[in-house]
Design a protein around this motif. Structure first.
Motif, PDB file in Angstrom:
ATOM      1  N   GLY A 189       0.746  -1.266   0.010  1.00 16.48           N
ATOM      2  CA  GLY A 189      -0.007  -0.002   0.040  1.00 16.48           C
ATOM      3  C   GLY A 189       0.910   1.267  -0.054  1.00 16.48           C
ATOM      4  O   GLY A 189       0.522   2.347  -0.846  1.00 16.48           O
ATOM      5  N   LYS A 190       1.833   1.167   0.789  1.00 19.65           N
ATOM      6  CA  LYS A 190       2.891   2.261   0.873  1.00 19.65           C
ATOM      7  C   LYS A 190       3.546   2.662  -0.666  1.00 19.65           C
ATOM      8  O   LYS A 190       3.801   3.881  -0.978  1.00 19.65           O
ATOM      9  CB  LYS A 190       3.902   2.235   2.082  1.00 19.65           C
ATOM     10  N   ILE A 191       4.095   1.327  -1.153  1.00 19.86           N
ATOM     11  CA  ILE A 191       4.400   1.461  -2.636  1.00 19.86           C
ATOM     12  C   ILE A 191       3.466   2.253  -3.239  1.00 19.86           C
ATOM     13  O   ILE A 191       3.822   3.082  -4.349  1.00 19.86           O
ATOM     14  CB  ILE A 191       4.895   0.178  -3.158  1.00 19.86           C
ATOM     15  N   LEU A 192       2.271   1.910  -3.484  1.00 25.50           N
ATOM     16  CA  LEU A 192       1.232   2.554  -4.282  1.00 25.50           C
ATOM     17  C   LEU A 192       0.935   3.906  -4.120  1.00 25.50           C
ATOM     18  O   LEU A 192       0.744   4.672  -5.073  1.00 25.50           O
ATOM     19  CB  LEU A 192      -0.011   1.706  -4.156  1.00 25.50           C
ATOM     20  N   VAL A 193       1.034   4.247  -2.773  1.00 21.53           N
ATOM     21  CA  VAL A 193       0.986   5.968  -2.594  1.00 21.53           C
ATOM     22  C   VAL A 193       2.257   6.495  -3.565  1.00 21.53           C
ATOM     23  O   VAL A 193       1.990   7.496  -3.892  1.00 21.53           O
ATOM     24  CB  VAL A 193       1.175   5.998  -0.992  1.00 21.53           C
ATOM     25  N   ARG A 194       3.193   5.854  -3.477  1.00 19.76           N
ATOM     26  CA  ARG A 194       4.292   6.651  -4.266  1.00 19.76           C
ATOM     27  C   ARG A 194       4.109   6.572  -5.552  1.00 19.76           C
ATOM     28  O   ARG A 194       4.108   7.587  -6.555  1.00 19.76           O
ATOM     29  CB  ARG A 194       5.708   6.086  -3.899  1.00 19.76           C
ATOM     30  N   ALA A 195       3.596   5.612  -6.135  1.00 18.42           N
ATOM     31  CA  ALA A 195       3.313   5.230  -7.498  1.00 18.42           C
ATOM     32  C   ALA A 195       2.142   6.174  -8.053  1.00 18.42           C
ATOM     33  O   ALA A 195       2.341   6.517  -9.218  1.00 18.42           O
ATOM     34  CB  ALA A 195       2.774   3.565  -7.797  1.00 18.42           C
ATOM     35  N   ALA A 196       1.055   6.459  -7.337  1.00 17.17           N
ATOM     36  CA  ALA A 196       0.163   7.215  -7.593  1.00 17.17           C
ATOM     37  C   ALA A 196       0.359   8.567  -7.667  1.00 17.17           C
ATOM     38  O   ALA A 196      -0.477   9.402  -8.271  1.00 17.17           O
ATOM     39  CB  ALA A 196      -1.298   6.866  -6.870  1.00 17.17           C
ATOM     40  N   SER A 197       1.369   8.958  -7.339  1.00 16.82           N
ATOM     41  CA  SER A 197       1.813  10.547  -7.155  1.00 16.82           C
ATOM     42  C   SER A 197       1.653  11.119  -8.522  1.00 16.82           C
ATOM     43  O   SER A 197       1.559  12.412  -8.626  1.00 16.82           O
ATOM     44  CB  SER A 197       2.964  10.786  -6.359  1.00 16.82           C
ATOM     45  N   GLY A 198       2.020  10.572  -9.331  1.00 15.44           N
ATOM     46  CA  GLY A 198       2.335  11.099 -10.815  1.00 15.44           C
ATOM     47  C   GLY A 198       1.166  11.791 -11.324  1.00 15.44           C
ATOM     48  O   GLY A 198       1.362  13.294 -11.807  1.00 15.44           O
ATOM     49  N   ASN A 199      -0.053  11.401 -11.404  1.00 19.41           N
ATOM     50  CA  ASN A 199      -1.232  12.279 -11.694  1.00 19.41           C
ATOM     51  C   ASN A 199      -2.084  12.375 -10.592  1.00 19.41           C
ATOM     52  O   ASN A 199      -3.280  12.582 -10.632  1.00 19.41           O
ATOM     53  CB  ASN A 199      -2.100  11.349 -12.853  1.00 19.41           C
ATOM     54  N   LEU A 200      -1.582  12.123  -9.243  1.00 21.83           N
ATOM     55  CA  LEU A 200      -2.440  12.152  -8.290  1.00 21.83           C
ATOM     56  C   LEU A 200      -3.882  11.377  -7.973  1.00 21.83           C
ATOM     57  O   LEU A 200      -4.949  12.056  -7.915  1.00 21.83           O
ATOM     58  CB  LEU A 200      -2.675  13.768  -7.842  1.00 21.83           C
ATOM     59  N   LYS A 201      -3.590  10.176  -8.820  1.00 30.01           N
ATOM     60  CA  LYS A 201      -4.850   9.511  -9.012  1.00 30.01           C
ATOM     61  C   LYS A 201      -5.342   8.986  -7.580  1.00 30.01           C
ATOM     62  O   LYS A 201      -4.757   8.977  -6.535  1.00 30.01           O
ATOM     63  CB  LYS A 201      -4.533   8.073  -9.567  1.00 30.01           C
ATOM     64  N   ARG A 202      -6.658   8.968  -7.309  1.00 27.12           N
ATOM     65  CA  ARG A 202      -7.157   8.608  -6.052  1.00 27.12           C
ATOM     66  C   ARG A 202      -6.947   7.105  -5.687  1.00 27.12           C
ATOM     67  O   ARG A 202      -6.843   6.063  -6.422  1.00 27.12           O
ATOM     68  CB  ARG A 202      -8.873   8.737  -6.257  1.00 27.12           C
ATOM     69  N   LEU A 203      -6.632   6.910  -4.463  1.00 29.52           N
ATOM     70  CA  LEU A 203      -6.454   5.648  -3.790  1.00 29.52           C
ATOM     71  C   LEU A 203      -7.477   5.058  -2.691  1.00 29.52           C
ATOM     72  O   LEU A 203      -7.722   5.840  -2.008  1.00 29.52           O
ATOM     73  CB  LEU A 203      -5.012   5.750  -3.263  1.00 29.52           C
ATOM     74  N   GLN A 204      -7.770   3.836  -2.937  1.00 27.18           N
ATOM     75  CA  GLN A 204      -8.546   3.197  -1.947  1.00 27.18           C
ATOM     76  C   GLN A 204      -7.845   2.016  -1.521  1.00 27.18           C
ATOM     77  O   GLN A 204      -7.669   1.152  -2.396  1.00 27.18           O
ATOM     78  CB  GLN A 204      -9.763   2.944  -2.667  1.00 27.18           C
ATOM     79  N   LEU A 205      -7.505   2.076  -0.113  1.00 23.91           N
ATOM     80  CA  LEU A 205      -6.654   0.905   0.093  1.00 23.91           C
ATOM     81  C   LEU A 205      -6.907   0.226   1.285  1.00 23.91           C
ATOM     82  O   LEU A 205      -7.377   0.863   2.633  1.00 23.91           O
ATOM     83  CB  LEU A 205      -5.310   1.517   0.790  1.00 23.91           C
TER      84      LEU A 205
END
Length: 480
Positions: free
Chosen positions: A236-252
């Protein structure tokens, strides 16, 4: 092959071999989809979303399609459950219950489709920006968020897939689903099921692959508007970093280290089997399993003895066996990790009351295990084990045990056993978790939100909140 057809070799990327955890036998292989495959799948989803082939259908029509998908799954429940059991190692009965539960999830969200709407309000202002008296008609719109990436775990793959697909499609989104590399087989049936139900081609796309390849490419993709992920806190923490490019919404929906608190006044005829089920269901491979069991000192010895008896009564067997309660762990790696945590605890002074060993048979089986004599710094108490292993710890008073229960980086679930209704409500408010069971174990319904506190995740699934998570809200002001 155990009745599972071997899949065609992929045209891009490598291959992933799939094994039956009950037998350790290879049952097939799937593609390790590369970035190009992810790009194509996202492009298909984006095209369908922009063209509106799904989101612009009438609400009644989309509801009908989701309902039909549930009917198809129900008709094929035994077939899908057989694949799920062979792929995951869970018992056939447990697999079938999860398949039928996924149908209920689809029926529930099919009912929501015709009820998605915003709010309307008439507004009168005086002064403000315009400096004059002004009237507005204001309203809000609920709109699908766009293309969503759905990444699911191996410990109940079909059910978790539907718990994400159902609200995503109900909201009008297009989706790319990536199952766990260990358990891809049941997910591969989903595209055809939803297509047969009436979902247009390209709205739901299933891609197999490893997390570090396929999952990473999906999470970082600039044309994906949201990722819904169920799995470990570490990923989940890796996904937070990966999602930062376009600030996509995350549901974890992430890890858990759920406490159980049993008071002296607990009804042990219900609490003992409830505690055993809450610990051992799916061989402990559930993020809500209560592997920290705090028992008030007046009943501690009795509970330890009876929990050991209950644990020994669970029948172990493979996915092909009948009349069994628990199956194997997912892999040799997971079996060795679980036993390593147990052995480390024993080396530091913990006592195994029952279990604690691998079974002498093919498959990744670990005996149901109850331990005592643990200390708060042991991995038995701090780490999510994801195996049939629980520790029983004595306590004296309410404040003491509440402090211990909340002393964790996780906050997914908790269980309370007490006949004191005031205490039950008082602790339910004070305990730091998104889900609390009182005098029951692992109760769940699609109408109530599911999500965690602290490092157990962001956002909620199920209920209206689970649908809202796949939508954008827009406010409109019309001057009158």
């Amino acid at each position: 092959m155990s009745g599972v057809a071997e899949l065609d070799a992929p045209t891009t990327g490598g291959v992933i071999e799939v094994f039956n955890p009950s037998t350790e036998q290879r049952i097939g292989e799937v593609a390790d989809s590369d970035k190009a495959a992810v790009d194509r799948a996202v492009a298909r989803a984006r095209e369908t979303f922009e063209k509106g082939v799904w989101k612009n259908l009438t609400a009644a029509r989309r509801a009908e399609v989701l309902w039909r998908a549930a009917d198809i799954i129900k008709e094929r429940a035994n077939e899908i459950a057989a694949v799920e059991a062979i792929d995951n190692g869970m018992t056939r009965a447990h697999a079938r219950n999860l398949i039928l539960g996924s149908c209920e999830m689809l029926y529930y969200y099919a009912g929501w489709v015709t009820k998605i709407h915003g709010d309307a309000v008439d507004i009168i202002t005086e002064g403000g920006i315009m400096g004059t008296f002004q009237e507005y008609h204001g309203y809000s719109l609920m709109e699908p968020i766009g293309v969503v990436g759905l990444i699911i775990p191996w410990n109940g793959p079909f059910y978790v897939a539907i718990s994400k697909i159902a609200p995503a499609l109900a909201a009008g989104c297009s989706a790319v689903l990536k199952p766990a590399e260990e358990t891809p087989l049941s997910a591969l049936k989903l595209e055809s099921i939803f297509r047969d139900a009436g979902v247009p081609e390209g709205v739901l796309n299933v891609l197999t692959g490893n997390g570090e390849t396929t999952g990473a490419a999906l999470a970082a993709h600039p044309d994906v508007n949201k990722i819904s992920f169920t799995g470990s806190t570490e990923v989940g923490k890796i996904l937070v970093r990966a999602a930062s490019g376009n600030l996509k919404r995350l549901q974890l929906e992430l890890g858990g280290k759920s406490p159980l608190i049993m008071f002296n006044d607990a009804d042990l005829t219900r609490a003992i089997p409830g505690a055993a089920i809450g610990l051992l269901v799916n061989s402990g491979q559930n993020c809500c399993c209560t592997s920290r069991m705090y028992v008030q000192r007046g009943i501690y010895e009795e509970v330890v003895d009876k929990l050991a008896v209950a644990a020994k009564a669970f029948r172990m067997g493979g996915s092909e066996d009948t009349d069994v309660d628990l199956g194997p762990l997912i892999s040799a790696k997971q079996r060795d990790r679980v036993l390593g945590i147990v052995n480390e605890g024993v080396a530091r002074g913990a006592t195994v009351v029952t279990g604690g060993k691998a079974m002498d048979r093919p498959g990744y089986f670990v005996e149901p295990t109850i331990l005592t004599g643990t200390t708060p710094d042991m991995r038995l108490i701090t780490d999510e084990i994801f195996g049939p292993v629980g520790s029983v710890i004595p306590f004296d008073d309410e404040d003491e045990v509440l402090g211990w229960a909340n002393d964790t980086e996780y906050g997914l679930a908790a269980t309370l056993w007490t006949e004191n209704i005031g205490r039950a409500h008082r602790l339910a408010k004070r305990i730091q978790s998104g889900l609390v069971w009182v005098n029951c174990a692992l109760a769940a319904d699609q109408s109530l939100p599911f999500g965690g506190y602290k490092q157990s995740g962001w956002g909620h699934e199920r209920g209206w909140k689970g649908l809202e998570a796949y939508m954008n809200t827009k406010s409109v002001y019309v001057g009158l």
